[in-house]
Write an enzyme that holds these catalytic residues in place. Structure first.
Site, PDB file in Angstrom:
ATOM      1  N   HIS A  26      46.183  39.595  30.484  1.00  0.00           N
ATOM      2  CA  HIS A  26      47.263  40.481  30.954  1.00  0.00           C
ATOM      3  C   HIS A  26      48.268  40.836  29.856  1.00  0.00           C
ATOM      4  O   HIS A  26      49.222  41.573  30.119  1.00  0.00           O
ATOM      5  CB  HIS A  26      48.026  39.875  32.140  1.00  0.00           C
ATOM      6  CG  HIS A  26      47.177  39.598  33.338  1.00  0.00           C
ATOM      7  ND1 HIS A  26      47.692  39.161  34.535  1.00  0.00           N
ATOM      8  CD2 HIS A  26      45.841  39.702  33.538  1.00  0.00           C
ATOM      9  CE1 HIS A  26      46.721  39.002  35.414  1.00  0.00           C
ATOM     10  NE2 HIS A  26      45.582  39.326  34.821  1.00  0.00           N
ATOM     11  N   HIS A  41      34.874  39.915  38.434  1.00  0.00           N
ATOM     12  CA  HIS A  41      35.567  41.077  39.003  1.00  0.00           C
ATOM     13  C   HIS A  41      35.574  42.247  38.021  1.00  0.00           C
ATOM     14  O   HIS A  41      35.541  42.073  36.793  1.00  0.00           O
ATOM     15  CB  HIS A  41      36.969  40.719  39.478  1.00  0.00           C
ATOM     16  CG  HIS A  41      37.926  40.241  38.430  1.00  0.00           C
ATOM     17  ND1 HIS A  41      38.621  41.077  37.604  1.00  0.00           N
ATOM     18  CD2 HIS A  41      38.331  38.983  38.107  1.00  0.00           C
ATOM     19  CE1 HIS A  41      39.413  40.382  36.819  1.00  0.00           C
ATOM     20  NE2 HIS A  41      39.241  39.095  37.092  1.00  0.00           N
ATOM     21  N   GLU A  91      35.591  33.877  34.715  1.00  0.00           N
ATOM     22  CA  GLU A  91      36.978  33.975  34.243  1.00  0.00           C
ATOM     23  C   GLU A  91      37.083  33.428  32.821  1.00  0.00           C
ATOM     24  O   GLU A  91      36.304  32.563  32.415  1.00  0.00           O
ATOM     25  CB  GLU A  91      37.905  33.187  35.174  1.00  0.00           C
ATOM     26  CG  GLU A  91      38.066  33.774  36.556  1.00  0.00           C
ATOM     27  CD  GLU A  91      39.007  34.976  36.591  1.00  0.00           C
ATOM     28  OE1 GLU A  91      39.626  35.273  35.550  1.00  0.00           O
ATOM     29  OE2 GLU A  91      39.118  35.612  37.654  1.00  0.00           O
ATOM     30  N   ASP A 138      40.293  39.402  30.423  1.00  0.00           N
ATOM     31  CA  ASP A 138      40.308  39.226  31.878  1.00  0.00           C
ATOM     32  C   ASP A 138      39.749  40.454  32.587  1.00  0.00           C
ATOM     33  O   ASP A 138      40.486  41.360  32.937  1.00  0.00           O
ATOM     34  CB  ASP A 138      41.724  38.932  32.340  1.00  0.00           C
ATOM     35  CG  ASP A 138      41.803  38.452  33.765  1.00  0.00           C
ATOM     36  OD1 ASP A 138      40.758  38.170  34.378  1.00  0.00           O
ATOM     37  OD2 ASP A 138      42.929  38.363  34.284  1.00  0.00           O
ATOM     38  N   ASP A 191      37.952  44.800  38.132  1.00  0.00           N
ATOM     39  CA  ASP A 191      39.257  45.428  37.938  1.00  0.00           C
ATOM     40  C   ASP A 191      40.075  44.722  36.872  1.00  0.00           C
ATOM     41  O   ASP A 191      39.787  43.594  36.468  1.00  0.00           O
ATOM     42  CB  ASP A 191      40.040  45.482  39.252  1.00  0.00           C
ATOM     43  CG  ASP A 191      40.322  44.096  39.826  1.00  0.00           C
ATOM     44  OD1 ASP A 191      39.419  43.240  39.756  1.00  0.00           O
ATOM     45  OD2 ASP A 191      41.427  43.879  40.357  1.00  0.00           O
ATOM     46  N   GLU A 250      40.568  42.138  42.427  1.00  0.00           N
ATOM     47  CA  GLU A 250      40.915  40.737  42.228  1.00  0.00           C
ATOM     48  C   GLU A 250      42.353  40.570  41.762  1.00  0.00           C
ATOM     49  O   GLU A 250      42.986  39.541  42.042  1.00  0.00           O
ATOM     50  CB  GLU A 250      39.964  40.109  41.194  1.00  0.00           C
ATOM     51  CG  GLU A 250      40.035  38.589  41.095  1.00  0.00           C
ATOM     52  CD  GLU A 250      41.087  38.078  40.119  1.00  0.00           C
ATOM     53  OE1 GLU A 250      41.394  36.873  40.159  1.00  0.00           O
ATOM     54  OE2 GLU A 250      41.607  38.888  39.315  1.00  0.00           O
ATOM     55  N   GLU A 251      42.878  41.566  41.055  1.00  0.00           N
ATOM     56  CA  GLU A 251      44.184  41.431  40.402  1.00  0.00           C
ATOM     57  C   GLU A 251      45.362  41.805  41.296  1.00  0.00           C
ATOM     58  O   GLU A 251      46.495  41.890  40.822  1.00  0.00           O
ATOM     59  CB  GLU A 251      44.224  42.301  39.133  1.00  0.00           C
ATOM     60  CG  GLU A 251      43.197  41.922  38.070  1.00  0.00           C
ATOM     61  CD  GLU A 251      43.533  40.616  37.358  1.00  0.00           C
ATOM     62  OE1 GLU A 251      44.510  39.956  37.754  1.00  0.00           O
ATOM     63  OE2 GLU A 251      42.815  40.254  36.414  1.00  0.00           O
TER      64      GLU A 251
END
Length: 384
Positions: free
Chosen positions: A357, A84, A178, A114, A86, A149-150
């Site tokens: 994150h 992903h 991931e 991430d 984003d 995705e987030e």
């Protein structure tokens, strides 16, 4: 009289960076510095499309801010590699800082874990693997770079492509980039969110005996959560640790009103041996006697390590990285979307998932290089 604009006065489009496809660490830094918080992926998607569309060995399709690039070599099997674009919101951690030197370098900043390290690896490999005629892999390849995705599941770019053009994601095996610290993580847990609601009777807080406090009734909900003993379930040889937690609580409308409603939001992370229906039934049993409303749910994915392609992948990755045997993915990832299609999928990429994150998100450069090398060896059968 107003003079006409000279060429130097005219507005110019911002100059896009030349992506360093030959240096996957520098490429990671570059795409991290293209801020792409969920909903703002357009610039990065444009860059990815700009790299892939001119390549003769790839057919490129774009759906919103998702870019899909596929080979058509007529191989018996097809492998899908997806990452992903984003990130979660920036927290003063862009542009990326490079700390240290040589193999010990670290990239600090949003997206380094991430999952733009994995995305950079996939982009570099998409441009390289199969570009030279006569050196194509044994499998056809599909590369997917997707948006959203987030955030909420219904916005997910991979899910949108599945609805619009599911044939684009068809395959025999899939790899999600991931963060896994360079190890193979099989499957993923499912996730369920519910609102557990208590009801009372509103009243002036100075005459509380004329009402009934819904927030006070939530104490029983919290008490059940505190006493709950989660299970560890083994699925196809991998152990998944379940979790049931309050993740939010709301109630009350003013500082002088006894609240007539309180909502405790609960998140259940469940082993992939359970269906969503099983998970809902279990949560309703835990909170029997309370109003329970399901607000979001996504199934998990079984490990998917028992197919020939998956076993070949694991052997190649372990040989190239020296990593330990596969373990269970303890979070939820989009491997579940592939699992729902009947495509076994695993997680594999650089970065410590425990740093995802976080404000101090960072990745070791050597880990990016190792994952890139391992995937290249698996795809091509050649030494990197």
């Amino acid at each position: 009289m107003t003079q006409p604009d000279t060429p130097s006065d005219l507005p110019t489009a911002p100059r896009r960076p030349t992506l360093a496809l030959h240096d996957v660490v520098e490429l990671t830094r570059q795409i991290c510095d293209v801020e792409s918080v969920s909903g703002n992926e357009r610039e990065l998607a444009d860059l990815v499309e700009g790299v892939l569309r001119p390549l003769r060995h790839l057919d490129v399709t774009r759906d919103g801010d998702t870019v899909v690039a596929r080979t058509r070599w007529g191989r018996e099997r097809r492998v899908v590699l997806a990452g992903h674009l984003d990130t979660v919101p920036v927290a003063g951690n862009l542009p990326v800082r490079v700390v240290g030197e040589g193999g010990g370098r670290e990239l600090w900043g949003r997206g380094t874990v991430d999952m733009k390290g994995g995305t950079a690896i996939f982009l570099a490999l998409a441009a390289e693997v199969g570009a030279t005629e006569g050196h194509e892999p044994d499998h056809d390849l599909t590369w997917v770079f997707y948006d959203h995705e987030e955030v909420a599941s219904d916005l997910n770019g991979l899910g949108r492509v599945l609805r619009n053009s599911p044939d684009l994601l068809a395959g025999d095996f899939a790899v999600l980039g991931e963060p896994t610290s360079g190890s193979v993580e099989g499957g993923c847990k499912g996730t369920l969110r519910v609102d557990v609601v208590t009801h009372g009777v509103a009243a002036h807080s100075a005459r509380a005996w004329t009402g009934h406090n819904a927030i006070h009734d939530a104490a029983e909900v919290l008490s059940r959560l505190a006493a709950y003993e989660p299970q560890d379930l083994v699925v196809d040889g991998l152990e998944y640790r379940e979790c049931l937690n309050a993740v939010g609580i709301t109630g009350g409308i003013a500082g002088n009103v006894v609240p007539d409603r309180c909502v405790v939001t609960v998140n259940y992370r469940f082993a992939p041996s359970r269906s969503v229906e099983d998970a809902v039934a279990h949560v309703r049993e835990v909170f029997e006697g309370f109003e329970v409303t399901v607000t979001d749910a996504a199934p998990g994915a079984r490990p998917g390590l028992d197919t020939g392609v998956a076993r070949d992948f694991v052997r190649a990755i372990l040989a190239a990285t020296g990593a330990a045997e596969p373990t269970a993915k303890q979070g939820w990832t989009d491997v579940a979307r592939f699992s729902a299609l009947g495509v076994p999928a695993v997680n594999f990429g650089p970065g410590d998932p425990l740093l995802a994150h976080k404000d101090d998100e960072h990745v070791v450069a050597a880990e990016i290089e190792l994952c890139h090398r391992a995937l290249r060896v698996w795809l091509t059968g050649e030494d990197a």
